[in-house]
Design a protein around this motif. Structure first.
Motif, PDB file in Angstrom:
ATOM      1  N   SER A 193      82.967  49.255  60.378  1.00 30.10           N
ATOM      2  CA  SER A 193      82.763  50.402  61.276  1.00 30.10           C
ATOM      3  C   SER A 193      81.314  50.507  61.714  1.00 30.10           C
ATOM      4  CB  SER A 193      83.209  51.699  60.606  1.00 30.10           C
ATOM      5  OG  SER A 193      82.493  51.936  59.420  1.00 30.10           O
ATOM      6  N   GLY A 197      83.008  52.654  64.978  1.00 27.00           N
ATOM      7  CA  GLY A 197      82.837  54.066  64.660  1.00 27.00           C
ATOM      8  C   GLY A 197      83.741  54.490  63.524  1.00 27.00           C
ATOM      9  N   SER A 198      83.583  55.734  63.095  1.00 26.62           N
ATOM     10  CA  SER A 198      84.351  56.261  61.976  1.00 26.62           C
ATOM     11  C   SER A 198      84.275  57.774  62.002  1.00 26.62           C
ATOM     12  CB  SER A 198      83.811  55.704  60.650  1.00 26.62           C
ATOM     13  OG  SER A 198      82.418  55.936  60.571  1.00 26.62           O
ATOM     14  N   GLY A 199      85.005  58.391  61.075  1.00 29.21           N
ATOM     15  CA  GLY A 199      84.978  59.852  61.030  1.00 29.21           C
ATOM     16  C   GLY A 199      86.033  60.410  60.105  1.00 29.21           C
ATOM     17  N   ILE A 216      90.184  65.698  64.859  1.00 31.19           N
ATOM     18  CA  ILE A 216      89.501  64.442  64.526  1.00 31.19           C
ATOM     19  C   ILE A 216      88.031  64.541  64.921  1.00 31.19           C
ATOM     20  CG2 ILE A 216      89.411  61.939  64.964  1.00 31.19           C
ATOM     21  CD1 ILE A 216      92.421  62.136  65.743  1.00 31.19           C
ATOM     22  N   SER A 217      87.146  64.094  64.035  1.00 31.56           N
ATOM     23  CA  SER A 217      85.723  63.962  64.349  1.00 31.56           C
ATOM     24  C   SER A 217      85.374  62.483  64.337  1.00 31.56           C
ATOM     25  CB  SER A 217      84.860  64.701  63.324  1.00 31.56           C
ATOM     26  OG  SER A 217      85.104  66.088  63.377  1.00 31.56           O
ATOM     27  N   ALA A 218      84.444  62.079  65.225  1.00 27.09           N
ATOM     28  CA  ALA A 218      84.115  60.659  65.361  1.00 27.09           C
ATOM     29  C   ALA A 218      82.647  60.477  65.694  1.00 27.09           C
ATOM     30  CB  ALA A 218      84.980  60.018  66.452  1.00 27.09           C
ATOM     31  N   GLY A 223      80.759  56.143  58.318  1.00 26.07           N
ATOM     32  CA  GLY A 223      81.209  57.537  58.357  1.00 26.07           C
ATOM     33  C   GLY A 223      80.385  58.529  57.570  1.00 26.07           C
ATOM     34  N   VAL A 287      83.720  57.936  71.395  1.00 27.76           N
ATOM     35  CA  VAL A 287      83.903  56.845  70.433  1.00 27.76           C
ATOM     36  C   VAL A 287      85.289  56.219  70.539  1.00 27.76           C
ATOM     37  CG1 VAL A 287      84.007  56.290  67.963  1.00 27.76           C
ATOM     38  CG2 VAL A 287      82.207  57.792  68.830  1.00 27.76           C
ATOM     39  N   LEU A 288      86.346  57.031  70.656  1.00 27.09           N
ATOM     40  CA  LEU A 288      87.716  56.528  70.671  1.00 27.09           C
ATOM     41  C   LEU A 288      88.381  56.733  72.026  1.00 27.09           C
ATOM     42  CD1 LEU A 288      89.110  57.742  67.214  1.00 27.09           C
ATOM     43  CD2 LEU A 288      88.222  55.484  67.811  1.00 27.09           C
ATOM     44  N   LYS A 317      87.004  52.402  62.221  1.00 26.19           N
ATOM     45  CA  LYS A 317      87.431  51.383  63.179  1.00 26.19           C
ATOM     46  C   LYS A 317      86.604  50.126  62.953  1.00 26.19           C
ATOM     47  CE  LYS A 317      87.858  50.335  68.107  1.00 26.19           C
ATOM     48  NZ  LYS A 317      87.705  50.832  69.501  1.00 26.19           N
TER      49      LYS A 317
END
Length: 791
Positions: A193, A197-199, A216-218, A223, A287-288, A317
């Protein structure tokens, strides 16, 4: 019993052996992999391995002696924690346990086709995530660990972290024995990630407990920046009831966070990370993608359904493969235990301008002296009952957070550490303000309010406020359909517990004013606005494919969020009803709006929609509504036309709507009209041929029936919807609609302000009454009483 277990050999019933976190990971690998949920491979050490480590190294006596001295006041928390941790780090992991950990690590690498595979090393306490107690985040996490030696060192440090100051303090407060809690270690393949990205994700709204969404937070990179509140992340909200509908992507909120920093692997070895600033392009980019947001949401729902309760998840991700993974799952421990039928509502007694704003955590209001602290080493100076103001928090801050009346931070989103702990403690917080530590000063009297939806505000001074406990079980049932008026998408979920039968009025202009801020014609014809406004518009719309897409996307998601809390009950969305002077205040608006002596009865409502001066802007409104109904899936949305003066004008508006894909009757589309001009009543039979329902606007109908400017201070005593002339108008409109067999309701202010007017409406047989949320409880009782009096 083995000292390690691979995730596929672990079930949720193994909490006593591997802790809540690892048991949940194993359960997902075993049971949800077939549903497409992807979890990185790994294994866990057992609680028995931890106990053996304690016994072999004689640590039980050290722990007991140090804790006894702390409880007797002979040693500080800091000295106690340090001494126990040093004892752990001086100890050695027994040879048989170390050999099994190394063998498991080698086996994991062989499976993945990698030699020294990079892993994350995380704790999983056996008393973790119990109702009313969450141990999440109290122990250390070690990322990017490579090689057997580095892995054993990380495991030793993970064991020691069971006795951080914050963990000792938490167990003391919750009454857990320090030797009753054992530690399992999760050793899990690192998802790359750092290259993507991540979250985190919750299967409910974290502030209100609204259960029908995934939040969802990203952020970019690893993360930890999201979990620790170091970054202001993206926020996505997905509506769960529509996730299974084919061709629908019910992402009802998508906010691009600042994402000023990201955490990456550091060069030069194992267990090293670094934090760097993100590039401007990364800060502006989401991010997503939508399909990834929906995939994550579907996984989250699968996990929630499997466990039968709300869940708190972490995701990542992989930047090399593009694949998404769930890397942690645990029960949500705050909103899940709150009542669905009782809640406390807070209200400020007076209006004020906020000093700063941020994300609201909780729904309460608090006031007191600010105490600005930038480093946890300063927390001893914090006075009980003050409002903590800081950059961001991590678990080291928990002892002082418990003593605060409220919390304000510069950084972090609604899934940051500060947000999670504030919810658990029941302390209101305003996080991610960007400038609290530079704006506020120690000793300053402030009030923080989280009572107006997602946006929290910090005010100067000690403002008066009130609260009331609402028990929905005491509310009576009514024959009349009772609905709610909601204008602000950020406050839409706040009132989900109310037993409303839909949204009787959602004002489109409020969304335009607060979420879009730009005049729609300025987006279509930027050459007509000033250079300063053009530059501002370019900056605000730069993340979108076009300026018009900015308008359509934001408006459609705002409407969807208003329609969500009471789905599938109807949500009546009123087309924009700005007056020309109000439109002129939007960015770029002055270039398109005429000056009128009396905008209240001027170029407003229906008259704009087919006029050449605005019809292209109206087309954008229609595109947004079409997207809400067809792409986001909210077919419960009913469109309402305001201030429609004549039947001929109604025909023009309906034709303009049809030209833009909103034909009345197609795909179940209903179109209502506001009944607020006397002609709507006088010619009710003609309007009834063109619309599916009426909704009485009591303010404008009173104004135009009595000839009183509703904004006039001089005539305010005469402005009363209960005047006999107005009541006769209302009575006539209700009778005409019943004759035409169409619905009629009221969405105006009068029944919220005057219970006796609500009783009059019941007596006339009105089909629905839509109330302001804060007057719902009081007025529904008046409606029920009126129905009872009728027999």
């Amino acid at each position: 019993m083995p000292n390690i277990l691979f995730f596929e050999d672990i079930a949720i019933t193994d909490v006593s052996s591997v802790g809540g976190k690892n048991a949940s990971l194993g359960e997902m690998v075993r049971e949800l992999g077939k549903a497409g949920v992807r979890v990185p491979a790994g294994f866990a050490t057992t609680a028995q391995a931890y106990r053996d480590f304690i016994a072999v190294n004689g640590l039980e006596a050290v722990i007991g002696e140090r804790i006894d001295r702390y409880r007797a006041g002979k040693a500080s928390l800091q000295d106690t924690g340090k001494a126990i941790r040093e004892a752990f780090l001086s100890a050695a992991i027994p040879q048989d346990i170390a050999d099994e950990i190394r063998a498991g690590y080698k086996k994991l690498g062989t499976r993945l086709g990698v030699g020294d595979v990079a892993v994350a090393v995380r704790s999983s306490a056996t008393a973790e995530d119990l109702p009313g107690a969450s141990f999440a985040g109290q122990q250390e996490t070690f990322l990017n660990v490579r090689g057997g030696r580095a892995l054993l060192d990380a495991c030793l440090r993970c064991y020691a972290s069971l006795f951080t100051d914050r963990a000792i303090s938490y167990r003391e407060a919750k009454g857990f024995g320090h030797l009753d809690v054992a530690l399992s270690i999760g050793i899990q393949h690192m998802v790359r990630s750092d290259l993507a990205g991540s979250g985190v994700a919750f299967t409910l709204d974290t502030e209100t407990g609204f259960p029908d969404v995934v939040t969802i937070s990203a952020a970019w990179g690893l993360g930890e920046t999201v979990v620790q509140g170091m970054v202001d992340p993206d926020k996505y909200v997905v509506f769960k009831p529509l996730l299974g509908r084919k061709g629908v992507h019910p992402v009802i909120e998508k906010v691009c966070g600042a994402k000023a920093i990201k955490m990456l692997y550091a060069e030069g070895g194992s267990n090293r990370t670094r934090v760097v600033e993100t590039k401007p392009a990364e800060r502006r980019k989401i991010v997503l993608k939508d399909h990834e947001i929906v995939e994550l949401a579907r996984w989250a729902v699968s996990v929630e359904v499997h466990y039968g309760r709300p869940m708190d998840l972490e995701w990542a991700k992989d930047g090399e493969t593009g694949l998404l993974y769930l890397v942690q799952a645990r029960p949500e421990t705050v909103q899940a235990i709150r009542s669905r039928t009782r809640f406390r509502a807070y209200h400020l007694k007076a209006k004020a301008l906020p000093l700063i704003t941020g994300a609201a955590i909780g729904s309460a209001i608090a006031s007191g002296e600010a105490c600005v602290i930038r480093d946890p080493s300063e927390i001893e100076a914090f006075p009980d009952g003050a409002i903590l103001v800081t950059g961001n928090t991590d678990p080291d801050w928990v002892p002082v957070m418990k003593r605060a009346a409220g919390i304000v931070t510069d950084h972090g989103g609604n899934t940051s550490h500060a947000a999670i702990v504030s919810r658990e403690l029941g302390v209101p917080a305003v996080v991610g303000t960007g400038k609290s530590t530079s704006t506020l000063r120690t000793g300053q009297h402030i009030t923080i309010s989280c009572a107006s939806g997602e946006t929290g505000a910090v005010y100067d001074g000690l403002l008066a406020f009130e609260s009331e406990e609402i028990d929905l079980n005491t509310l009576p049932e009514t024959r009349t359909q009772v609905m709610v008026n909601i204008a602000d998408p950020s406050a839409a979920f706040q009132w989900w517990r109310l037993p409303a039968m839909g949204v009787g009025l959602a004002r489109m202009e409020f969304i335009i004013n607060n979420l879009i801020k730009i005049h729609p014609m300025a987006l279509l014809c930027p050459e007509r606005v000033s250079e300063e406004d053009r530059r501002l518009i370019r900056d605000m719309t730069s993340d979108y494919a076009s300026p018009t897409e900015y308008f359509v996307d934001r408006l459609s998601r705002g409407i969807a969020k208003l329609a969500a809390p009471y789905y599938p009950h109807p949500a009546i969305v009123r087309l924009s009803d700005f007056k020309t002077n109000e439109y002129a205040h939007l960015i770029g608006g002055s270039a398109f709006e005429p000056r009128e002596e009396n905008p209240m009865i001027g170029f407003r409502g229906a008259s704009r929609y087919y006029d050449e001066r605005y019809r292209e802007g109206f087309a954008l409104e229609c595109r947004a509504l079409k997207r809400v109904r067809e792409e986001l899936g909210f077919d419960n949305v009913i469109v309402m036309v305001p201030f429609c003066r004549t039947p001929g004008e109604a025909d023009k508006v309906l034709a303009a709507m049809a030209e833009n894909g909103l034909a009345r009757g197609e795909n179940g589309l209903q179109v209502y009209v506001m009944c607020e001009v006397p002609s709507n009543v006088i010619l009710a039979d003609e309007f009834a041929k063109r619309f599916d329902g009426f909704s009485i606007g009591s303010n404008d109908l009173t104004q135009l029936t009595l000839g009183i400017d509703r904004d006039s201070d001089l005539l305010a005593p005469m402005f009363d919807a209960r005047d006999e002339a107005v009541k006769r108008m209302v009575s006539q409109a209700i009778a005409a609609c019943h004759t035409a067999s169409i619905k009629i309701g009221i969405c105006g202010q009068a029944p919220s302000d005057h219970p006796d007017f609500a009783a009059f409406l019941v007596g006339e047989g009105i089909d629905s009454i839509s109330l302001n949320p804060d007057s719902f409880v009081r007025t529904i009782s008046s409606i029920a009483a009126a129905e009872g009096a009728e027999g």
